[in-house]
Design an enzyme around this catalytic site. Structure first.
Site, mmCIF file in Angstrom:
data_model
loop_
_atom_site.group_PDB
_atom_site.id
_atom_site.type_symbol
_atom_site.label_atom_id
_atom_site.label_comp_id
_atom_site.label_asym_id
_atom_site.label_seq_id
_atom_site.Cartn_x
_atom_site.Cartn_y
_atom_site.Cartn_z
ATOM 1 N N ASP A 29 0.825 -1.213 0.000
ATOM 2 C CA ASP A 29 0.000 0.000 0.000
ATOM 3 C C ASP A 29 0.854 1.255 0.000
ATOM 4 O O ASP A 29 0.539 2.234 -0.692
ATOM 5 C CB ASP A 29 -0.931 0.011 1.219
ATOM 6 C CG ASP A 29 -1.994 -1.071 1.140
ATOM 7 O OD1 ASP A 29 -2.140 -1.685 0.066
ATOM 8 O OD2 ASP A 29 -2.667 -1.311 2.162
ATOM 9 N N VAL A 30 1.942 1.247 0.755
ATOM 10 C CA VAL A 30 2.841 2.405 0.786
ATOM 11 C C VAL A 30 3.452 2.638 -0.579
ATOM 12 O O VAL A 30 3.528 3.771 -1.077
ATOM 13 C CB VAL A 30 3.936 2.209 1.850
ATOM 14 C CG1 VAL A 30 5.033 3.263 1.694
ATOM 15 C CG2 VAL A 30 3.344 2.267 3.251
ATOM 16 N N THR A 32 2.225 1.732 -3.462
ATOM 17 C CA THR A 32 1.153 2.214 -4.340
ATOM 18 C C THR A 32 0.971 3.721 -4.196
ATOM 19 O O THR A 32 0.885 4.460 -5.190
ATOM 20 C CB THR A 32 -0.175 1.510 -4.015
ATOM 21 O OG1 THR A 32 -0.036 0.111 -4.263
ATOM 22 C CG2 THR A 32 -1.311 2.055 -4.865
ATOM 23 N N ASP A 69 4.202 -3.104 -6.458
ATOM 24 C CA ASP A 69 3.288 -3.407 -5.342
ATOM 25 C C ASP A 69 2.618 -4.767 -5.522
ATOM 26 O O ASP A 69 2.392 -5.495 -4.562
ATOM 27 C CB ASP A 69 2.257 -2.291 -5.124
ATOM 28 C CG ASP A 69 1.370 -2.031 -6.343
ATOM 29 O OD1 ASP A 69 1.441 -2.795 -7.320
ATOM 30 O OD2 ASP A 69 0.611 -1.046 -6.317
ATOM 31 N N GLY A 70 2.328 -5.123 -6.778
ATOM 32 C CA GLY A 70 1.777 -6.451 -7.035
ATOM 33 C C GLY A 70 2.783 -7.548 -6.716
ATOM 34 O O GLY A 70 2.435 -8.593 -6.153
ATOM 35 N N THR A 80 -4.969 -7.773 0.069
ATOM 36 C CA THR A 80 -6.104 -7.387 0.905
ATOM 37 C C THR A 80 -7.164 -6.712 0.029
ATOM 38 O O THR A 80 -6.852 -6.166 -1.032
ATOM 39 C CB THR A 80 -5.686 -6.413 2.013
ATOM 40 O OG1 THR A 80 -5.246 -5.172 1.414
ATOM 41 C CG2 THR A 80 -4.557 -6.993 2.852
ATOM 42 N N ASP A 91 -4.600 3.954 -9.610
ATOM 43 C CA ASP A 91 -4.407 3.833 -11.061
ATOM 44 C C ASP A 91 -5.208 4.897 -11.799
ATOM 45 O O ASP A 91 -4.716 5.521 -12.751
ATOM 46 C CB ASP A 91 -4.835 2.449 -11.547
ATOM 47 C CG ASP A 91 -3.834 1.364 -11.206
ATOM 48 O OD1 ASP A 91 -2.719 1.695 -10.753
ATOM 49 O OD2 ASP A 91 -4.184 0.177 -11.378
#
Length: 214
Positions: A29-30, A32, A69-70, A80, A91
């Protein structure tokens, strides 16, 4: 289209990076959020002001965070629901910043025809993603399309980068190609959804999951 063709090759490069960032204490998440901030900042500060090559380099670097991130989620062994929504939302923000900046650049440099192409790219890109998301929300499975996010980013950034290096009409060609592909893809997505809906309606065991439009 590029997503399916390049996924395995990209994973081989990004997975070790993802594992390294997890060991450093970062979360998907960070990454992203940082990537999105970088794309927005590079688009506004550089692309919108005509620094096309520098802007392309900066935005491309941060767009790659969307791949990292993926890879981090895969290395961690789970994703999550919040991460999925955050990634999709970021995105859309990043895409809007990129093509919004190119639209601003075109109109402020009195390139109205180019600005129209950039505006079509901006709007069609958002619609393409929205149709896919809405189809997923009512459990209608649709496949790949002509101009997905990877194609939009590649064409937009390559055109901007070449224009920044002085290649004549590079951005014009890239954006008009993308504008045409984007419009075709909107129709393609809707056709895919229609076919999936007809197939689902013919299945007596499938519960109707239709919801009011947002």
């Amino acid at each position: 289209m590029l997503n399916s063709l390049a996924r395995s090759s990209v994973s081989k490069v990004m997975d070790p990076i993802g594992r390294g960032l997890l060991k450093a204490g970062l979360t998907p998440d960070v990454v992203t959020i940082v990537g999105t901030i970088g794309v927005v900042a590079g688009s506004i500060a550089l692309l919108a002001t005509g620094h096309l090559f520098a802007g392309t380099m900066v935005v491309t670097f941060f767009v790659l965070c969307d791949l990292v991130d993926g890879a981090m989620a895969r290395a961690r062994g789970y994703g999550t629901d919040f991460g999925v929504v955050l990634d999709a939302s970021c995105d859309r923000i990043a895409d809007g910043a990129l093509f919004g900046a190119l639209t601003y650049y075109a109109f402020t440099t009195d390139q109205r025809v180019l600005g129209i192409a950039a505006l079509i790219c901006l709007v069609s890109g958002q619609v393409i993603s929205y149709v896919k998301a809405r189809a997923d929300s009512v459990e209608l499975a649709i496949g790949g399309a002509l101009a997905e996010r990877a194609e939009r980013n590649v064409l937009g950034l390559v055109g901007a980068g070449l224009a920044g290096l002085g290649v004549p009409y590079a951005l014009d060609v890239a954006l008009w190609l993308l504008a045409a592909a984007g419009l075709v893809t909107v129709v393609q997505r809707l056709v895919q959804v229609r076919r999936a809906a007809v197939k689902a309606a013919a299945d007596p065991g499938r519960r109707n999951t239709g919801r009011p439009a947002l």
